[in-house]
Design a protein around this motif. Structure first.
Motif, PDB file in Angstrom:
ATOM      1  N   GLU A  98       0.900  -1.248  -0.118  1.00  0.00           N
ATOM      2  CA  GLU A  98       0.221  -0.056  -0.176  1.00  0.00           C
ATOM      3  C   GLU A  98       1.087   1.275  -0.118  1.00  0.00           C
ATOM      4  O   GLU A  98       0.773   2.272  -0.637  1.00  0.00           O
ATOM      5  CB  GLU A  98      -0.941  -0.053   1.218  1.00  0.00           C
ATOM      6  CG  GLU A  98      -2.238  -0.765   0.983  1.00  0.00           C
ATOM      7  CD  GLU A  98      -3.248  -0.579   2.486  1.00  0.00           C
ATOM      8  OE1 GLU A  98      -2.914   0.084   2.989  1.00  0.00           O
ATOM      9  OE2 GLU A  98      -4.282  -1.394   2.284  1.00  0.00           O
ATOM     10  N   ASP A  99       1.738   1.211   0.826  1.00  0.00           N
ATOM     11  CA  ASP A  99       2.730   2.273   1.027  1.00  0.00           C
ATOM     12  C   ASP A  99       3.394   2.641  -0.331  1.00  0.00           C
ATOM     13  O   ASP A  99       3.751   3.801  -0.901  1.00  0.00           O
ATOM     14  CB  ASP A  99       4.054   2.276   2.034  1.00  0.00           C
ATOM     15  CG  ASP A  99       3.064   2.420   3.422  1.00  0.00           C
ATOM     16  OD1 ASP A  99       2.047   2.848   3.467  1.00  0.00           O
ATOM     17  OD2 ASP A  99       3.890   1.896   4.375  1.00  0.00           O
ATOM     18  N   ILE A 100       4.080   1.505  -0.880  1.00  0.00           N
ATOM     19  CA  ILE A 100       4.563   1.726  -2.364  1.00  0.00           C
ATOM     20  C   ILE A 100       3.667   2.113  -3.478  1.00  0.00           C
ATOM     21  O   ILE A 100       4.162   2.947  -4.122  1.00  0.00           O
ATOM     22  CB  ILE A 100       5.165   0.377  -2.632  1.00  0.00           C
ATOM     23  CG1 ILE A 100       6.365  -0.116  -1.743  1.00  0.00           C
ATOM     24  CG2 ILE A 100       5.651   0.450  -4.286  1.00  0.00           C
ATOM     25  CD1 ILE A 100       6.817  -1.501  -1.937  1.00  0.00           C
ATOM     26  N   LEU A 101       2.499   1.522  -3.651  1.00  0.00           N
ATOM     27  CA  LEU A 101       1.527   2.258  -4.288  1.00  0.00           C
ATOM     28  C   LEU A 101       1.244   3.546  -4.350  1.00  0.00           C
ATOM     29  O   LEU A 101       0.932   4.293  -5.073  1.00  0.00           O
ATOM     30  CB  LEU A 101       0.247   1.292  -4.514  1.00  0.00           C
ATOM     31  CG  LEU A 101       0.806  -0.101  -4.976  1.00  0.00           C
ATOM     32  CD1 LEU A 101      -0.603  -1.116  -5.039  1.00  0.00           C
ATOM     33  CD2 LEU A 101       1.163  -0.038  -6.546  1.00  0.00           C
ATOM     34  N   PHE A 102       1.069   4.105  -2.836  1.00  0.00           N
ATOM     35  CA  PHE A 102       0.705   5.283  -2.817  1.00  0.00           C
ATOM     36  C   PHE A 102       1.900   6.185  -3.074  1.00  0.00           C
ATOM     37  O   PHE A 102       1.624   7.343  -3.698  1.00  0.00           O
ATOM     38  CB  PHE A 102       0.390   5.515  -1.088  1.00  0.00           C
ATOM     39  CG  PHE A 102      -0.069   6.855  -0.801  1.00  0.00           C
ATOM     40  CD1 PHE A 102      -1.192   7.365  -0.944  1.00  0.00           C
ATOM     41  CD2 PHE A 102       1.071   7.736  -0.261  1.00  0.00           C
ATOM     42  CE1 PHE A 102      -1.335   8.805  -0.309  1.00  0.00           C
ATOM     43  CE2 PHE A 102       0.826   8.992   0.142  1.00  0.00           C
ATOM     44  CZ  PHE A 102      -0.563   9.488   0.068  1.00  0.00           C
ATOM     45  N   TYR A 103       2.907   6.045  -2.870  1.00  0.00           N
ATOM     46  CA  TYR A 103       4.123   6.747  -3.344  1.00  0.00           C
ATOM     47  C   TYR A 103       4.073   6.851  -5.060  1.00  0.00           C
ATOM     48  O   TYR A 103       4.257   7.976  -5.506  1.00  0.00           O
ATOM     49  CB  TYR A 103       5.428   6.148  -2.787  1.00  0.00           C
ATOM     50  CG  TYR A 103       6.668   6.784  -3.166  1.00  0.00           C
ATOM     51  CD1 TYR A 103       6.988   8.049  -2.836  1.00  0.00           C
ATOM     52  CD2 TYR A 103       7.405   6.152  -4.229  1.00  0.00           C
ATOM     53  CE1 TYR A 103       8.282   8.595  -3.314  1.00  0.00           C
ATOM     54  CE2 TYR A 103       8.399   6.837  -4.951  1.00  0.00           C
ATOM     55  CZ  TYR A 103       8.908   8.112  -4.286  1.00  0.00           C
ATOM     56  OH  TYR A 103       9.920   8.985  -4.815  1.00  0.00           O
ATOM     57  N   LEU A 104       4.270   5.781  -5.659  1.00  0.00           N
ATOM     58  CA  LEU A 104       3.998   5.578  -7.026  1.00  0.00           C
ATOM     59  C   LEU A 104       2.935   6.277  -7.424  1.00  0.00           C
ATOM     60  O   LEU A 104       3.183   7.340  -8.713  1.00  0.00           O
ATOM     61  CB  LEU A 104       4.065   4.385  -7.576  1.00  0.00           C
ATOM     62  CG  LEU A 104       5.101   3.266  -7.173  1.00  0.00           C
ATOM     63  CD1 LEU A 104       5.024   1.977  -7.798  1.00  0.00           C
ATOM     64  CD2 LEU A 104       6.454   3.720  -7.364  1.00  0.00           C
ATOM     65  N   ASN A 105       1.721   6.502  -6.897  1.00  0.00           N
ATOM     66  CA  ASN A 105       0.542   7.084  -7.590  1.00  0.00           C
ATOM     67  C   ASN A 105       1.012   8.686  -7.208  1.00  0.00           C
ATOM     68  O   ASN A 105       0.276   9.583  -8.267  1.00  0.00           O
ATOM     69  CB  ASN A 105      -0.480   6.823  -6.946  1.00  0.00           C
ATOM     70  CG  ASN A 105      -1.104   5.656  -7.436  1.00  0.00           C
ATOM     71  OD1 ASN A 105      -1.581   5.533  -8.648  1.00  0.00           O
ATOM     72  ND2 ASN A 105      -1.669   4.422  -6.347  1.00  0.00           N
ATOM     73  N   SER A 106       1.732   9.271  -6.355  1.00  0.00           N
ATOM     74  CA  SER A 106       2.082  10.410  -6.265  1.00  0.00           C
ATOM     75  C   SER A 106       3.094  10.960  -7.015  1.00  0.00           C
ATOM     76  O   SER A 106       3.066  12.076  -7.362  1.00  0.00           O
ATOM     77  CB  SER A 106       2.415  10.735  -4.675  1.00  0.00           C
ATOM     78  OG  SER A 106       3.574  10.113  -4.455  1.00  0.00           O
ATOM     79  N   LYS A 107       3.918  10.230  -7.493  1.00  0.00           N
ATOM     80  CA  LYS A 107       5.112  10.254  -8.261  1.00  0.00           C
ATOM     81  C   LYS A 107       5.126   9.956  -9.996  1.00  0.00           C
ATOM     82  O   LYS A 107       5.806  10.486 -10.762  1.00  0.00           O
ATOM     83  CB  LYS A 107       6.559   9.920  -7.801  1.00  0.00           C
ATOM     84  CG  LYS A 107       6.644  10.036  -6.461  1.00  0.00           C
ATOM     85  CD  LYS A 107       7.088  11.846  -6.232  1.00  0.00           C
ATOM     86  CE  LYS A 107       7.312  12.114  -4.823  1.00  0.00           C
ATOM     87  NZ  LYS A 107       7.657  13.625  -4.752  1.00  0.00           N
ATOM     88  N   TRP A 108       4.354   8.947 -10.187  1.00  0.00           N
ATOM     89  CA  TRP A 108       4.101   8.324 -11.709  1.00  0.00           C
ATOM     90  C   TRP A 108       2.818   8.708 -12.218  1.00  0.00           C
ATOM     91  O   TRP A 108       1.902   8.895 -11.593  1.00  0.00           O
ATOM     92  CB  TRP A 108       4.456   6.831 -11.484  1.00  0.00           C
ATOM     93  CG  TRP A 108       5.950   6.264 -11.056  1.00  0.00           C
ATOM     94  CD1 TRP A 108       7.164   7.300 -10.606  1.00  0.00           C
ATOM     95  CD2 TRP A 108       6.517   5.107 -10.985  1.00  0.00           C
ATOM     96  NE1 TRP A 108       8.048   6.345 -10.489  1.00  0.00           N
ATOM     97  CE2 TRP A 108       7.690   5.192 -10.563  1.00  0.00           C
ATOM     98  CE3 TRP A 108       5.671   4.029 -11.313  1.00  0.00           C
ATOM     99  CZ2 TRP A 108       8.510   3.920 -10.443  1.00  0.00           C
ATOM    100  CZ3 TRP A 108       6.661   2.834 -11.176  1.00  0.00           C
ATOM    101  CH2 TRP A 108       7.804   2.762 -10.869  1.00  0.00           C
TER     102      TRP A 108
END
Length: 83
Positions: free
Chosen positions: A18-28
């Motif tokens: 979840e943390d990884i996907l949240f980060y990726l959604n904010s940057k990618w």
């Protein structure tokens, strides 16, 4: 496809994802995030089909590590009938 092993996500692994996907959604872009998800799905299929194909971790020999990208490694443990 029926696999010999069942996939089990620990609470920690779900939180990390979840943390990884949240980060990726904010940057990618959405396309890049979708590509990451597809890559992860393919990696999970490989693990379920050939669980011993990836090397054991030097730091935690009970775990195996599958490199997903330069930045991401999937750690998993093979038990009797589940991963």
């Amino acid at each position: 496809m029926a696999y010999k092993y069942k996939l089990y996500w620990s609470q920690e692994s779900l939180e990390n994802l979840e943390d990884i996907l949240f980060y990726l959604n904010s940057k990618w872009t959405l396309r890049e995030v979708d590509n990451f998800k597809k890559l992860l799905s393919k990696q999970v299929e490989i693990i379920l089909t050939f669980p011993e194909i990836f090397p054991k971790s030097v730091m935690q020999p009970r775990l195996r590590k599958a490199v997903l990208s330069k930045q991401t490694i999937v750690f998993y443990e093979v038990n009797e009938d589940r991963i």
